[in-house]
Design a protein around this motif. Structure first.
Motif, PDB file in Angstrom:
ATOM      1  N   GLU A 165       0.944  -1.256   0.131  1.00 17.67           N
ATOM      2  CA  GLU A 165      -0.001  -0.150   0.019  1.00 17.67           C
ATOM      3  C   GLU A 165       0.746   1.214   0.124  1.00 17.67           C
ATOM      4  O   GLU A 165       0.394   2.287  -0.784  1.00 17.67           O
ATOM      5  N   ARG A 166       2.165   1.115   0.737  1.00 22.32           N
ATOM      6  CA  ARG A 166       2.801   2.408   0.556  1.00 22.32           C
ATOM      7  C   ARG A 166       3.364   2.616  -0.670  1.00 22.32           C
ATOM      8  O   ARG A 166       3.401   3.856  -1.143  1.00 22.32           O
ATOM      9  N   VAL A 167       3.907   1.486  -1.201  1.00 19.50           N
ATOM     10  CA  VAL A 167       4.237   2.063  -2.952  1.00 19.50           C
ATOM     11  C   VAL A 167       3.218   2.414  -3.547  1.00 19.50           C
ATOM     12  O   VAL A 167       3.383   3.488  -4.337  1.00 19.50           O
ATOM     13  N   LEU A 168       2.076   1.971  -3.509  1.00 17.33           N
ATOM     14  CA  LEU A 168       0.811   2.263  -4.644  1.00 17.33           C
ATOM     15  C   LEU A 168       0.796   3.796  -4.127  1.00 17.33           C
ATOM     16  O   LEU A 168       0.369   4.435  -5.195  1.00 17.33           O
ATOM     17  N   ARG A 169       0.690   3.996  -2.909  1.00 19.65           N
ATOM     18  CA  ARG A 169       0.359   5.608  -2.666  1.00 19.65           C
ATOM     19  C   ARG A 169       1.457   6.745  -3.075  1.00 19.65           C
ATOM     20  O   ARG A 169       0.952   7.739  -3.622  1.00 19.65           O
ATOM     21  N   GLY A 223      10.958   3.637  -4.116  1.00 19.92           N
ATOM     22  CA  GLY A 223      11.661   2.848  -2.963  1.00 19.92           C
ATOM     23  C   GLY A 223      12.161   3.568  -2.032  1.00 19.92           C
ATOM     24  O   GLY A 223      11.958   3.305  -0.728  1.00 19.92           O
ATOM     25  N   SER A 224      12.858   4.800  -2.227  1.00 21.92           N
ATOM     26  CA  SER A 224      13.576   5.518  -1.491  1.00 21.92           C
ATOM     27  C   SER A 224      12.653   6.227  -0.409  1.00 21.92           C
ATOM     28  O   SER A 224      12.894   6.501   0.807  1.00 21.92           O
ATOM     29  N   VAL A 225      11.400   6.690  -1.147  1.00 25.87           N
ATOM     30  CA  VAL A 225      10.168   7.204  -0.197  1.00 25.87           C
ATOM     31  C   VAL A 225       9.667   6.298   0.818  1.00 25.87           C
ATOM     32  O   VAL A 225       9.702   6.706   1.811  1.00 25.87           O
ATOM     33  N   VAL A 226       9.719   4.938   0.114  1.00 27.95           N
ATOM     34  CA  VAL A 226       9.015   3.950   0.981  1.00 27.95           C
ATOM     35  C   VAL A 226       9.825   3.245   1.776  1.00 27.95           C
ATOM     36  O   VAL A 226       9.439   2.901   2.863  1.00 27.95           O
ATOM     37  N   GLY A 227      11.017   3.159   1.511  1.00 26.62           N
ATOM     38  CA  GLY A 227      12.027   2.400   2.354  1.00 26.62           C
ATOM     39  C   GLY A 227      12.306   1.020   1.837  1.00 26.62           C
ATOM     40  O   GLY A 227      12.564   0.244   2.903  1.00 26.62           O
ATOM     41  N   GLY A 240      -3.955  -0.377 -10.910  1.00 30.08           N
ATOM     42  CA  GLY A 240      -5.031   0.653 -10.312  1.00 30.08           C
ATOM     43  C   GLY A 240      -4.047   2.033 -10.187  1.00 30.08           C
ATOM     44  O   GLY A 240      -5.060   2.970  -9.715  1.00 30.08           O
ATOM     45  N   VAL A 241      -2.875   2.057 -10.260  1.00 31.49           N
ATOM     46  CA  VAL A 241      -2.426   3.192 -10.036  1.00 31.49           C
ATOM     47  C   VAL A 241      -1.518   3.614 -11.320  1.00 31.49           C
ATOM     48  O   VAL A 241      -1.436   2.830 -12.430  1.00 31.49           O
ATOM     49  N   PRO A 242      -1.317   4.906 -11.392  1.00 25.51           N
ATOM     50  CA  PRO A 242      -0.310   5.455 -12.786  1.00 25.51           C
ATOM     51  C   PRO A 242       0.910   4.872 -12.680  1.00 25.51           C
ATOM     52  O   PRO A 242       2.164   5.310 -12.851  1.00 25.51           O
ATOM     53  N   TRP A 243       1.032   3.444 -13.147  1.00 24.76           N
ATOM     54  CA  TRP A 243       2.250   2.554 -13.220  1.00 24.76           C
ATOM     55  C   TRP A 243       3.100   3.211 -14.486  1.00 24.76           C
ATOM     56  O   TRP A 243       4.282   2.959 -14.400  1.00 24.76           O
ATOM     57  N   TRP A 244       2.534   3.830 -15.385  1.00 26.71           N
ATOM     58  CA  TRP A 244       3.306   4.215 -16.478  1.00 26.71           C
ATOM     59  C   TRP A 244       4.253   5.454 -16.051  1.00 26.71           C
ATOM     60  O   TRP A 244       5.062   5.690 -16.822  1.00 26.71           O
ATOM     61  N   ARG A 245       4.231   6.030 -14.847  1.00 29.55           N
ATOM     62  CA  ARG A 245       4.972   7.154 -14.404  1.00 29.55           C
ATOM     63  C   ARG A 245       6.151   6.557 -13.676  1.00 29.55           C
ATOM     64  O   ARG A 245       6.954   7.226 -13.102  1.00 29.55           O
ATOM     65  N   VAL A 246       6.504   5.114 -13.697  1.00 30.20           N
ATOM     66  CA  VAL A 246       7.533   4.723 -12.878  1.00 30.20           C
ATOM     67  C   VAL A 246       8.371   3.916 -13.924  1.00 30.20           C
ATOM     68  O   VAL A 246       8.013   3.109 -14.839  1.00 30.20           O
ATOM     69  N   ARG A 301       7.788  13.376  -1.879  1.00 34.55           N
ATOM     70  CA  ARG A 301       7.696  12.880  -0.429  1.00 34.55           C
ATOM     71  C   ARG A 301       6.772  13.976   0.229  1.00 34.55           C
ATOM     72  O   ARG A 301       5.877  13.393   1.197  1.00 34.55           O
ATOM     73  N   GLN A 302       6.762  15.005   0.238  1.00 36.42           N
ATOM     74  CA  GLN A 302       5.757  15.838   0.746  1.00 36.42           C
ATOM     75  C   GLN A 302       4.471  15.577   0.421  1.00 36.42           C
ATOM     76  O   GLN A 302       3.408  15.546   1.084  1.00 36.42           O
ATOM     77  N   GLU A 303       4.072  15.260  -0.919  1.00 41.51           N
ATOM     78  CA  GLU A 303       2.935  14.919  -1.266  1.00 41.51           C
ATOM     79  C   GLU A 303       2.349  13.608  -0.788  1.00 41.51           C
ATOM     80  O   GLU A 303       1.142  13.418  -0.651  1.00 41.51           O
ATOM     81  N   SER A 304       3.052  12.815  -0.690  1.00 39.17           N
ATOM     82  CA  SER A 304       2.626  11.137  -0.219  1.00 39.17           C
ATOM     83  C   SER A 304       2.781  11.196   1.443  1.00 39.17           C
ATOM     84  O   SER A 304       2.183  10.229   1.939  1.00 39.17           O
ATOM     85  N   ALA A 305       3.226  12.314   2.116  1.00 42.97           N
ATOM     86  CA  ALA A 305       3.502  12.193   3.454  1.00 42.97           C
ATOM     87  C   ALA A 305       2.319  11.700   4.214  1.00 42.97           C
ATOM     88  O   ALA A 305       2.457  11.053   5.045  1.00 42.97           O
ATOM     89  N   ALA A 306       1.204  12.521   3.870  1.00 44.45           N
ATOM     90  CA  ALA A 306       0.129  12.554   4.843  1.00 44.45           C
ATOM     91  C   ALA A 306      -0.507  11.101   4.583  1.00 44.45           C
ATOM     92  O   ALA A 306      -1.165  10.380   5.249  1.00 44.45           O
TER      93      ALA A 306
END
Length: 123
Positions: free
Chosen positions: A16-20, A37-41, A57-63, A107-112
């Protein structure tokens, strides 16, 4: 697990962390597997495995990989075209210098969203 060690297991929370984080990559930008990965650990290979299994279900094309190349470029291309991401001359991906997401903002956008998960899983 010590707090300073990266997560290496693939559990529901890690997935879930990766997907978010992938959901937080802005349209028209990409992030490398290792950057997510660095954001998630976690490591880049685990990010790829999670996206391959649960990423539809997530924008996989952006990775992409660190060079901006996308392993599923033919499938990603319609999304890239809609978002204004152009293919670099080698035909394998995009230029990270031009389309790479700002990692500080990611990092900021995904922090919450990530904090919600941490709160839900706290003992």
């Amino acid at each position: 697990m010590a707090p300073d060690l990266p997560r290496t297991r693939m559990d529901d929370v890690t997935v879930e962390r990766v997907l978010r984080v992938v959901e937080a990559i802005p349209a028209g930008h990409v992030a490398a597997y290792g950057e997510v990965g660095s954001v998630v650990g976690v490591g880049p290979r685990l990010v790829g495995r999670i996206l391959r299994t649960w990423g539809s279900g997530v924008p996989w094309w952006r990775v992409t990989n660190a060079s901006g190349d996308h392993p599923l470029l033919a499938r990603a291309l319609p999304y890239w075209e809609a978002e204004g991401i152009t293919v670099k001359p080698n035909g394998r991906g995009c230029r990270m210098a031009e389309f790479g997401a700002d990692l500080t903002l990611l990092r900021q956008e995904s922090a919450a969203s990530l904090a919600e998960l941490d709160d839900d899983t706290a003992p």
